[in-house]
Design a protein around this motif. Structure first.
Motif, short mmCIF file in Angstrom:
data_model
loop_
_atom_site.label_atom_id
_atom_site.label_comp_id
_atom_site.label_asym_id
_atom_site.label_seq_id
_atom_site.Cartn_x
_atom_site.Cartn_y
_atom_site.Cartn_z
N LEU A 1 0.76 -1.26 -0.03
CA LEU A 1 0.02 -0.07 -0.04
C LEU A 1 1.02 1.19 -0.04
N TYR A 2 2.00 1.26 0.67
CA TYR A 2 2.90 2.41 0.92
C TYR A 2 3.45 2.77 -0.43
N CYS A 3 4.01 1.73 -1.25
CA CYS A 3 4.75 1.91 -2.45
C CYS A 3 3.85 2.44 -3.56
N ARG A 4 2.33 1.74 -3.48
CA ARG A 4 1.26 2.28 -4.36
C ARG A 4 0.96 3.83 -4.16
N GLY A 5 0.83 4.02 -2.90
CA GLY A 5 0.24 5.37 -2.30
C GLY A 5 1.28 6.39 -2.66
N LEU A 6 2.55 6.09 -2.79
CA LEU A 6 3.60 7.10 -3.05
C LEU A 6 3.79 7.31 -4.51
N LEU A 7 3.39 6.12 -5.43
CA LEU A 7 3.29 6.24 -6.96
C LEU A 7 2.38 7.15 -7.27
N GLU A 8 1.29 6.82 -6.63
CA GLU A 8 -0.14 7.44 -7.05
C GLU A 8 -0.30 8.79 -6.15
N ARG A 9 0.34 9.25 -5.28
CA ARG A 9 0.22 10.24 -4.40
C ARG A 9 -1.17 10.24 -3.84
N ASP A 10 -1.67 8.98 -3.37
CA ASP A 10 -3.02 8.64 -2.90
C ASP A 10 -2.88 8.50 -1.27
N ALA A 11 -3.41 9.79 -0.80
CA ALA A 11 -3.20 10.07 0.68
C ALA A 11 -4.15 8.71 1.47
N THR A 12 -5.28 8.56 0.93
CA THR A 12 -5.92 7.33 1.40
C THR A 12 -5.40 5.93 1.52
N THR A 13 -4.54 5.57 0.59
CA THR A 13 -3.84 4.38 0.30
C THR A 13 -2.71 4.47 1.36
N LEU B 1 -2.64 6.23 4.25
CA LEU B 1 -3.35 6.17 5.47
C LEU B 1 -3.65 4.75 5.85
N ARG B 2 -4.04 3.95 4.81
CA ARG B 2 -4.27 2.49 5.18
C ARG B 2 -2.81 1.78 5.39
N ALA B 3 -1.89 2.17 4.67
CA ALA B 3 -0.49 1.49 4.83
C ALA B 3 -0.04 2.06 6.24
N ALA B 4 -0.30 3.13 6.81
CA ALA B 4 -0.22 3.48 8.23
C ALA B 4 -0.50 2.57 9.12
N ASP B 5 -1.96 2.37 8.87
CA ASP B 5 -2.72 1.33 9.72
C ASP B 5 -2.03 0.05 9.68
N GLY B 6 -1.59 -0.49 8.72
CA GLY B 6 -0.94 -1.76 8.45
C GLY B 6 0.33 -1.78 9.44
N TYR B 7 1.04 -0.75 9.17
CA TYR B 7 2.31 -0.69 10.12
C TYR B 7 2.08 -0.88 11.45
N ARG B 8 1.16 -0.04 11.89
CA ARG B 8 0.46 -0.14 13.23
C ARG B 8 0.21 -1.42 13.67
N ASP B 9 -0.48 -2.26 12.87
CA ASP B 9 -0.80 -3.68 13.40
C ASP B 9 0.33 -4.36 13.33
N ALA B 10 1.46 -4.08 12.40
CA ALA B 10 2.76 -5.00 12.45
C ALA B 10 3.66 -4.27 13.63
N GLY B 11 3.29 -3.32 14.22
CA GLY B 11 4.27 -3.05 15.27
C GLY B 11 5.61 -2.37 14.92
N ARG B 12 5.32 -1.50 13.97
CA ARG B 12 6.58 -0.90 13.36
C ARG B 12 6.30 0.60 13.32
N PRO B 13 6.68 1.37 14.35
CA PRO B 13 6.27 2.74 14.41
C PRO B 13 6.95 3.75 13.69
N LEU B 14 8.34 3.41 13.10
CA LEU B 14 9.09 4.27 12.20
C LEU B 14 8.34 4.24 10.99
N SER B 15 8.29 2.76 10.28
CA SER B 15 7.48 2.76 9.11
C SER B 15 6.13 3.47 8.99
N ARG B 16 5.42 3.52 10.26
CA ARG B 16 4.11 4.07 10.26
C ARG B 16 4.28 5.46 10.24
N ALA B 17 5.10 6.05 10.80
CA ALA B 17 5.43 7.57 10.83
C ALA B 17 5.76 7.96 9.22
#
Length: 943
Positions: free
Chosen positions: A780-792, A794-810
């Protein structure tokens, strides 16, 4: 062991030095530790000065421990500390008993375990425990003769004395000054070194008067001048004059020379003392000299074959003559030079014969391995000796080779080399000795010689067990030198030899599978490992089964089939459980299991597995696996956002104890954290520290180091070069997930849509079939960056939250905020929310560089709202302590030792020690007692 006398020795001209030493003893009695070096020429009074200080320490209710290096025993590890801390085979308390059992081969330790390293760790823990009982003074006399492991332990204790009520004293001569001894002076301050020079004239006259019983006359003073201010020479000179009735007292009470021969040198004066002893006493003393500067009376009884009752008259006379002194429950020569004189007066051939006889007597009495080996060493270290190793010694070596290699591999090399030289070729015992010798050479790091000996042994060996062991050594040697492929033809030929039992063929197939794995031939490695298991069928061979399952787990990891690897770990660990020969395999399984759990975002399980590996590696002395477990913990803690704990883990062990890849990984982890925290100088120091090792990692890409190098260019304002570092690695097929995420971010920053699209395609393939949170988030993160899609994003940030990876989430929240800000004006609220959440995360991590960078970026968008979480600004004082440091400080205040804190917090004692060192530095205090005082002051100030 050097003696500790009950009274005060004659000590003249050392008032200043003694005052400093007594002041340090007062400090340690109050809980402030210190490391001190006392150096000076032989006979100058170093030991007498320290013994006087130890007498003061005893009066101050300090515990006193005294051991000494020995020129004849320096090839064997830790003897001075074992002596000082009273480690014997009969030791009853648990810690001492564990150390003794470990060194004498009775503890659970796998093949290849470094028993000396394991014992060193246990010794450090023992010192910690002893200091809990009260302030302590630990002296290592004649440190110049101590083995390197003892010197390393002394050095580590010197670095931790601020945490303990310990006065650590090293006593040494100016020469020999090995590199490791020179380094000790860097661990003590210039104000904590006592260099004893020769006595000045007034002190010489005072000492001579005290020894002679009155003021010296002119001729006696001139004679004393020849001693050049050396107290031992003066003492021996005056004693010799007294024995020879060469002194008279005139009517004025002045001591005059009355003629007779006088010694011209210190050795001659010592020889004069020994010359007054009856021959039967000298015979006993020569036997004692074989045992070292200090010796056990029980060992003397054994090597002389005389009862204690029969020895007592000679020992009593030697004590009365000032040759021997009491040393706790044992005896010691009054000075090493006296011991050396007795030892050197024996002709070499006679001395070697006596050593062999002593070794046989000790072996027959089931004495510890190191005591027997010490008596055999002079025979093999004499280059012109052609006498063969006795048959009894060969049998003894066959029995004790494995524990001897683990405890003292260099000694094992010396003894086994001579035994192999003298053994008949083609003999079964010779094959076993050759196999052990190759292993010993591998253990001391002589890879080329280990390979040569193993290959020579393979030319005629017939025992299939020895055959497999020799091939194992060859595979290890060639793997260590990047020549794994050279082993395959010979291994395949050996595995196809007719008449092999299934378990031997399976073991050879395992070696073949491991070799293919080393060559990155993943599919072939898996096929051969499966064939090894099939070869066994119903036959039981825990070694072959365990290592075959290990290879299959590695194959699953290399394919990214992380979930499939987990049951393989469980099966392999169940198979290895309780088998000392599979300790190293168990360690590898725990380490790789922790990596796998981390890859699956199961951080609690990952940390627990790494902790189990670290504890087992510590206990069994596997330094290589310990560094790997420690490094795995550092990487996991980096990903989980526990950066202070990660820094503590990577700092615990010095680089020279680590594999080059581990060094690079650890420096990379530390550099990443320091760059994100805005501590560029510290980060670049770590990059420089990794540089000499990175050239030795071959084709292995150390992901953390690559990330750190890329961050260095970002810090320097060169994002295009930062991206180039990452894409160069990714072009080689090394698709590290964090590398892909950073490369996608930098490509988006630079507007490099082609690179961004290529990375997104690779990530899409990784994430397509995955249920692992961070992989789906990466897609989601790489797709969101490529498409400049903020919603995607944010979904990536939620995934990183679930993964327990705070730097990637930030990072995902930051990218979403930028996408919102660059879009329509009505999205300013969404941009502000994402921006604030990212700042909160960076702040919690202490990522001050990211906080400053993000604030500057959003000021350009006109978004100025600050973070909602106050971050820690202090770098000194109580408020600067991290949460882990705060918990440890509270336990220090409770009076817990480092091992007790480690057990409470599920950390290693060394990690706790690193944290305590950081606490002392941040609070600018000098001892654990000072931490308690600072805690009370802080509590009072905060109400």
């Amino acid at each position: 062991m050097r003696p500790l006398t009950d009274g005060t020795e004659l000590l003249v001209g050392r008032d200043g030095e003694l005052s400093r030493l007594v002041a340090w003893i007062r400090d340690v009695a109050e809980g402030r530790g210190r490391a001190v070096l006392v150096d000076g020429e032989p006979g100058i009074g170093k030991s007498a000065l320290v013994r006087a200080g130890c007498a003061a320490a005893t009066r101050a209710d300090c515990q006193v421990f005294w051991g000494a290096g020995d020129e004849l025993g320096q090839a064997l590890p830790l003897l001075p500390l074992l002596d000082a801390l009273r480690i014997t085979p009969a030791a009853r308390d648990p810690r001492r008993g564990a150390i003794s059992e470990l060194l004498h081969g009775g503890a659970v330790a796998g093949k290849g375990a470094d028993l000396a390293a394991a014992a060193a760790e246990q010794l450090l823990a023992l010192v910690d425990e002893l200091c809990q009982d009260g302030p302590a003074v630990l002296v290592v006399d004649d440190l110049q003769w101590a083995d390197r492991t003892t010197v390393a332990v002394w050095s580590r204790l010197a670095r931790s004395v601020r945490q303990l009520p310990l006065l650590l004293i090293g006593v040494l001569r100016p020469v020999p000054r090995r590199d490791d001894l020179r380094s000790l002076f860097r661990n003590v301050g210039p104000g904590e070194r006592l260099r004893l020079g020769r006595l000045a004239e007034p002190a010489v006259s005072e000492l001579v008067a005290a020894l002679a019983g009155g003021p010296p006359g002119a001729e006696l003073e001139r004679l004393a001048d020849g001693a050049a201010g050396n107290p031992l020479y003066l003492t021996e000179l005056l004693d010799a004059l007294t024995r020879g009735s060469c002194l008279d007292v005139d009517d004025q009470g002045v001591v005059q020379l009355s003629g007779g021969a006088t010694p011209d040198s210190l050795p001659e004066a010592i020889a004069d003392r020994l010359g007054f002893l009856p021959e039967e006493v000298r015979t006993v003393l020569r036997a004692a000299a074989l045992l070292g500067d200090g010796f056990s009376v029980a060992d003397l009884v054994t090597v002389t074959g005389t009862s204690l009752t029969g020895l007592l008259p000679a020992l009593d006379e030697a004590r009365a003559a000032g040759v021997l002194v009491a040393a706790g429950d044992d005896l010691a020569f009054r000075h090493p030079l006296i011991h050396r004189a007795l030892y050197d007066e024996m002709p070499t051939a006679v001395r070697i014969a006596w050593h062999q006889a002593a070794a046989w007597a000790l072996a027959e009495a089931s004495a510890p391995v190191e005591r027997v080996a010490r008596q055999l060493l002079p025979m093999v270290s004499t280059t012109d000796s052609r006498e063969p190793v006795p048959a009894w010694a060969v049998r003894w070596l066959l029995d004790v080779a494995s524990p001897l290699i683990g405890q003292a591999p260099a000694v094992a090399v010396a003894l086994l080399r001579r035994a192999v030289r003298d053994a008949p070729p083609g003999d079964a015992a010779t094959d076993v000795l050759t196999c052990r010798l190759a292993n010993a050479y591998y253990r001391v790091g002589n890879i080329a010689q280990a390979e040569r000996i193993a290959c020579r042994g393979l030319e005629h060996v017939s025992d299939p067990d020895v055959l497999v062991d020799l091939y194992t050594t060859v595979v290890q040697c060639r793997g260590a030198t990047g020549r794994s492929a050279e082993s395959l033809d010979a291994l395949n030929a050996a595995a196809n030899r007719p008449g092999l039992q299934a378990r031997h063929r399976a073991r050879l197939l395992v070696l073949i599978a491991r070799t293919h794995r080393d060559l990155d031939e993943v599919d072939t490695a898996g096929e051969v490992a499966t064939a090894a298991l099939a070869e066994l069928g119903q036959a039981e061979d825990r070694w072959a089964t365990g290592w075959a399952l290990h290879v299959l787990s590695l194959v699953a990891m290399m394919r990214g089939e992380w979930t499939a690897a987990l049951p393989l770990f469980e099966r392999a660990m169940a198979n290895a459980r309780g088998d000392p020969a599979l300790t190293d395999l168990t360690l590898l399984l725990h380490i790789n299991q922790s990596v796998t759990f981390g890859a699956l975002d199961r951080y609690p399980d990952a940390l627990a597995a790494a902790e189990r590996a670290r504890e087992l590696a510590d206990r069994t002395g596997s330094v290589v696996r310990l560094t790997q477990a420690q490094s795995a913990l550092g990487q996991l803690l980096l990903g989980a956002g526990r950066w202070d704990d990660a820094l503590a883990e990577v700092d615990v062990l010095p680089d020279d104890q680590k594999d080059p890849g581990v060094v690079c990984c650890d420096h990379g982890v530390a550099a990443i954290i320091h760059f994100h925290r805005g501590e560029a100088a510290a980060a670049r120091w770590h990059l420089a520290g990794a540089a000499p090792y990175s050239e030795r990692t071959g084709n292995w890409v150390v992901e953390s180091l690559v990330r750190a190098r890329s961050l260095a260019f970002e810090h320097a304002g060169a994002p295009e070069r930062a991206l180039a570092v990452l894409t160069a690695v990714l072009a080689g097929g090394d698709a590290g997930e964090d590398l892909l995420g950073d490369a996608a971010r930098l490509a988006a920053t630079l507007g490099d849509t082609r690179t961004g699209a290529e990375i997104e395609a690779r990530v899409r393939a990784i994430a397509a079939e995955s249920t692992v949170p961070h992989r789906r988030a990466l897609g989601l993160y790489c797709r969101g960056l490529l498409e400049r899609d903020a919603t995607t994003l944010l979904r990536a940030a939620d995934g990183y939250r679930d993964a327990g990876r705070p730097l990637s989430r930030a990072k995902a929240l930051e990218a979403a905020a930028i996408a919102f800000a660059e879009a329509r004006a009505e999205d300013r609220g969404s941009a502000r929310a994402a921006f604030t959440h990212a700042l909160d995360l960076y702040t919690e991590l202490g990522a001050h560089w990211d906080v400053a960078r993000l604030r500057a970026l959003f000021r350009a968008f006109g978004i100025r709202r600050g973070p909602t979480v106050k971050h820690r600004q202090s770098t000194h004082g109580w408020d600067s302590l991290t949460p882990t440091e705060g918990r440890i400080a509270a336990l220090v205040v409770e009076g817990l030792s480092n091992p007790q804190i480690a057990a409470r917090l599920y950390l290693s004692p060394r990690t706790v020690g690193t944290h305590v060192s950081h606490i002392l530095t941040k609070l600018d205090v000098h001892s654990r007692i000072d931490i308690a005082r600072e805690a009370a002051r802080h509590q009072s100030a905060s109400g």
